[in-house]
Design a protein around this motif. Structure first.
Motif, PDB file in Angstrom:
ATOM      1  N   ASP A 150      66.011 -52.244 -49.922  1.00 17.87           N
ATOM      2  CA  ASP A 150      66.460 -50.851 -50.060  1.00 17.87           C
ATOM      3  C   ASP A 150      67.925 -50.755 -50.453  1.00 17.87           C
ATOM      4  O   ASP A 150      68.322 -49.812 -51.143  1.00 17.87           O
ATOM      5  CB  ASP A 150      66.258 -50.108 -48.732  1.00 17.87           C
ATOM      6  CG  ASP A 150      64.815 -50.054 -48.311  1.00 17.87           C
ATOM      7  OD1 ASP A 150      64.025 -49.366 -48.985  1.00 17.87           O
ATOM      8  OD2 ASP A 150      64.462 -50.710 -47.306  1.00 17.87           O
ATOM      9  N   VAL A 151      68.732 -51.702 -49.968  1.00 13.47           N
ATOM     10  CA  VAL A 151      70.180 -51.634 -50.155  1.00 13.47           C
ATOM     11  C   VAL A 151      70.716 -53.033 -50.452  1.00 13.47           C
ATOM     12  O   VAL A 151      70.322 -54.000 -49.800  1.00 13.47           O
ATOM     13  CB  VAL A 151      70.902 -51.091 -48.899  1.00 13.47           C
ATOM     14  CG1 VAL A 151      72.389 -50.883 -49.183  1.00 13.47           C
ATOM     15  CG2 VAL A 151      70.255 -49.809 -48.411  1.00 13.47           C
TER      16      VAL A 151
ATOM     17  N   LEU B 238      66.035 -54.467 -56.028  1.00 10.43           N
ATOM     18  CA  LEU B 238      66.079 -53.154 -55.391  1.00 10.43           C
ATOM     19  C   LEU B 238      64.810 -52.358 -55.683  1.00 10.43           C
ATOM     20  O   LEU B 238      64.275 -52.373 -56.795  1.00 10.43           O
ATOM     21  CB  LEU B 238      67.280 -52.356 -55.890  1.00 10.43           C
ATOM     22  CG  LEU B 238      68.615 -52.581 -55.188  1.00 10.43           C
ATOM     23  CD1 LEU B 238      69.718 -51.823 -55.920  1.00 10.43           C
ATOM     24  CD2 LEU B 238      68.560 -52.158 -53.723  1.00 10.43           C
TER      25      LEU B 238
ATOM     26  N   GLY C  40      65.111 -46.196 -56.636  1.00 10.73           N
ATOM     27  CA  GLY C  40      65.913 -45.343 -55.771  1.00 10.73           C
ATOM     28  C   GLY C  40      66.795 -46.109 -54.823  1.00 10.73           C
ATOM     29  O   GLY C  40      67.573 -45.513 -54.084  1.00 10.73           O
TER      30      GLY C  40
ATOM     31  N   ARG D  89      69.861 -48.543 -53.483  1.00  9.55           N
ATOM     32  CA  ARG D  89      71.270 -48.281 -53.739  1.00  9.55           C
ATOM     33  C   ARG D  89      72.142 -49.518 -53.526  1.00  9.55           C
ATOM     34  O   ARG D  89      71.764 -50.468 -52.844  1.00  9.55           O
ATOM     35  CB  ARG D  89      71.765 -47.126 -52.875  1.00  9.55           C
ATOM     36  CG  ARG D  89      71.620 -47.330 -51.386  1.00  9.55           C
ATOM     37  CD  ARG D  89      71.735 -46.011 -50.624  1.00  9.55           C
ATOM     38  NE  ARG D  89      71.809 -46.211 -49.182  1.00  9.55           N
ATOM     39  CZ  ARG D  89      70.727 -46.393 -48.413  1.00  9.55           C
ATOM     40  NH1 ARG D  89      69.520 -46.412 -48.938  1.00  9.55           N
ATOM     41  NH2 ARG D  89      70.875 -46.559 -47.112  1.00  9.55           N
TER      42      ARG D  89
ATOM     43  N   GLY E  91      76.070 -50.739 -52.376  1.00  8.74           N
ATOM     44  CA  GLY E  91      77.327 -50.408 -51.713  1.00  8.74           C
ATOM     45  C   GLY E  91      78.149 -51.675 -51.602  1.00  8.74           C
ATOM     46  O   GLY E  91      77.937 -52.484 -50.702  1.00  8.74           O
TER      47      GLY E  91
ATOM     48  N   PHE F 292      71.288 -48.284 -63.500  1.00 13.10           N
ATOM     49  CA  PHE F 292      71.780 -47.517 -62.352  1.00 13.10           C
ATOM     50  C   PHE F 292      72.351 -46.181 -62.799  1.00 13.10           C
ATOM     51  O   PHE F 292      72.831 -46.034 -63.934  1.00 13.10           O
ATOM     52  CB  PHE F 292      72.857 -48.308 -61.612  1.00 13.10           C
ATOM     53  CG  PHE F 292      72.333 -49.490 -60.851  1.00 13.10           C
ATOM     54  CD1 PHE F 292      71.909 -49.361 -59.534  1.00 13.10           C
ATOM     55  CD2 PHE F 292      72.245 -50.732 -61.457  1.00 13.10           C
ATOM     56  CE1 PHE F 292      71.420 -50.456 -58.833  1.00 13.10           C
ATOM     57  CE2 PHE F 292      71.758 -51.832 -60.768  1.00 13.10           C
ATOM     58  CZ  PHE F 292      71.340 -51.688 -59.454  1.00 13.10           C
TER      59      PHE F 292
ATOM     60  N   LYS G 115      79.620 -48.028 -55.836  1.00 16.87           N
ATOM     61  CA  LYS G 115      78.353 -47.460 -55.389  1.00 16.87           C
ATOM     62  C   LYS G 115      77.513 -47.057 -56.593  1.00 16.87           C
ATOM     63  O   LYS G 115      78.041 -46.631 -57.623  1.00 16.87           O
ATOM     64  CB  LYS G 115      78.608 -46.255 -54.484  1.00 16.87           C
ATOM     65  CG  LYS G 115      79.412 -46.576 -53.225  1.00 16.87           C
ATOM     66  CD  LYS G 115      79.768 -45.342 -52.432  1.00 16.87           C
ATOM     67  CE  LYS G 115      78.596 -44.765 -51.709  1.00 16.87           C
ATOM     68  NZ  LYS G 115      79.003 -43.659 -50.789  1.00 16.87           N
ATOM     69  N   ALA G 116      76.203 -47.177 -56.458  1.00 13.94           N
ATOM     70  CA  ALA G 116      75.283 -46.784 -57.524  1.00 13.94           C
ATOM     71  C   ALA G 116      73.874 -46.711 -56.955  1.00 13.94           C
ATOM     72  O   ALA G 116      73.604 -47.214 -55.860  1.00 13.94           O
ATOM     73  CB  ALA G 116      75.336 -47.783 -58.683  1.00 13.94           C
ATOM     74  N   ARG G 117      72.974 -46.096 -57.719  1.00 15.08           N
ATOM     75  CA  ARG G 117      71.571 -45.975 -57.309  1.00 15.08           C
ATOM     76  C   ARG G 117      70.670 -46.397 -58.465  1.00 15.08           C
ATOM     77  O   ARG G 117      70.884 -46.003 -59.609  1.00 15.08           O
ATOM     78  CB  ARG G 117      71.260 -44.535 -56.907  1.00 15.08           C
ATOM     79  CG  ARG G 117      69.846 -44.321 -56.373  1.00 15.08           C
ATOM     80  CD  ARG G 117      69.659 -42.883 -55.899  1.00 15.08           C
ATOM     81  NE  ARG G 117      70.539 -42.584 -54.771  1.00 15.08           N
ATOM     82  CZ  ARG G 117      70.231 -42.838 -53.497  1.00 15.08           C
ATOM     83  NH1 ARG G 117      69.074 -43.406 -53.194  1.00 15.08           N
ATOM     84  NH2 ARG G 117      71.073 -42.520 -52.542  1.00 15.08           N
ATOM     85  N   LYS G 118      69.675 -47.201 -58.149  1.00 18.11           N
ATOM     86  CA  LYS G 118      68.758 -47.677 -59.178  1.00 18.11           C
ATOM     87  C   LYS G 118      67.831 -46.552 -59.627  1.00 18.11           C
ATOM     88  O   LYS G 118      67.237 -45.852 -58.817  1.00 18.11           O
ATOM     89  CB  LYS G 118      67.919 -48.845 -58.638  1.00 18.11           C
ATOM     90  CG  LYS G 118      66.875 -49.356 -59.623  1.00 18.11           C
ATOM     91  CD  LYS G 118      66.043 -50.470 -59.020  1.00 18.11           C
ATOM     92  CE  LYS G 118      64.894 -50.850 -59.919  1.00 18.11           C
ATOM     93  NZ  LYS G 118      64.064 -51.936 -59.348  1.00 18.11           N
ATOM     94  N   THR G 119      67.680 -46.403 -60.954  1.00 17.97           N
ATOM     95  CA  THR G 119      66.808 -45.366 -61.484  1.00 17.97           C
ATOM     96  C   THR G 119      65.638 -45.927 -62.269  1.00 17.97           C
ATOM     97  O   THR G 119      64.644 -45.243 -62.456  1.00 17.97           O
ATOM     98  CB  THR G 119      67.599 -44.416 -62.407  1.00 17.97           C
ATOM     99  OG1 THR G 119      68.214 -45.190 -63.441  1.00 17.97           O
ATOM    100  CG2 THR G 119      68.667 -43.678 -61.636  1.00 17.97           C
TER     101      THR G 119
END
Length: 274
Positions: free
Chosen positions: A154-155, A179, A182, A184, A186, A229, A250-254
């Protein structure tokens, strides 16, 4: 003679093995940001390691775990970990961030630590036992080839390690691979201002000292976006050298990692005492 990627990796491995042995023997260590090896005098680069964790966090950890902290930030403070999540720490060293993550995600979650150095892995495993956490798993491997399946965490966190890789595009692609959609990132890392060239970064410190190999802010942003991301942010937190900063990334996988990658940065010539 030019320094190859394998030579740089072996130098990093050797320095961190020395640091792990130094902690085990309670002698002076040397690692990323260590004033004795990687910074000149009383520079801002001394803001590394255990000082970046508050007293409450340090109180949750065995002494050896805090002594072994060689990072440039505190990724667990910004990763917004939740109960039941699976967390992966890239370059987990003595295990400080894995142990803290394991406590945050609780018994229904899991925290993985990945490191290439046998001495650090042994130290981290002992620290986890001393901390009494059971939901931890330490893996041996390289951050460019993460030994975990697709969509399994998840992270992803990391503390002053991605700058040490000689193939950062591969690292960012691997992060996106493991990942979940969604998921992320950090990360704490050393990041250069965009105005500095690779040669200018090398002038400010060694590769092993987390300076010469650092990406610029724009390179980090472009690399993460290319890997799939969104919501990418690179925030400077404290100065470690002229034009170089500790930073929170920081970023989020799309989506799945794209075919394009990070612009190639040649390993800079080693500088300083390392």
């Amino acid at each position: 003679m030019a320094t190859t990627a394998e030579q740089l990796r072996e130098e990093v491995r050797r320095r961190y093995a020395e640091s792990a042995r130094a902690v085990s023997e309670r002698s002076d260590g040397c690692g990323c940001g260590s004033g004795s090896c990687c910074a000149d005098g009383e520079s801002d680069a001394t803001r590394f390691g255990e000082a970046l964790y508050d007293a409450e966090q340090r109180g949750e950890l065995p002494e050896a775990a805090t002594l072994a902290s060689l990072g440039c930030g505190n990724p667990t403070a910004v990763a917004e970990l939740r109960e039941g999540e699976t967390v992966l720490d890239l370059g987990s060293g003595g295990g400080i961030d894995v142990i803290l993550s394991a406590k945050r995600v609780g018994p229904t979650g899991a925290a993985y630590g990945l490191d290439m150095t046998d001495e650090m892995l042994a130290l981290a495993q002992q620290n986890a036992r001393d901390a009494g956490v059971a939901n931890v798993h330490f893996l041996k491997g390289m951050i460019e080839q993460i030994p975990l399946p697709v969509d399994s965490v998840d992270v992803v966190i990391s503390n002053c390690v991605i700058n040490l890789s000689t193939d950062k595009a591969a690292v960012l692609t691997e992060i996106a691979r493991v990942l979940k959609p969604g998921g992320r990132v950090g990360v704490s890392d050393v990041v250069a201002e965009d105005r500095l060239t690779a040669a200018e970064r090398a002038e400010r410190g060694s590769f092993v000292g987390c300076i010469a190999g650092a990406l610029s802010k724009n390179e980090y942003e472009v690399g993460l976006e290319a890997a799939g991301f969104e919501g990418v942010s690179v925030e400077f937190t404290h100065r470690v050298a002229d034009g170089m900063h500790g930073a929170i990334v920081k970023a989020r996988k799309t989506e799945r990692p794209a075919a394009k990658g990070l612009p190639v940065i040649q390993p800079a010539a080693r500088a300083g005492c390392c």
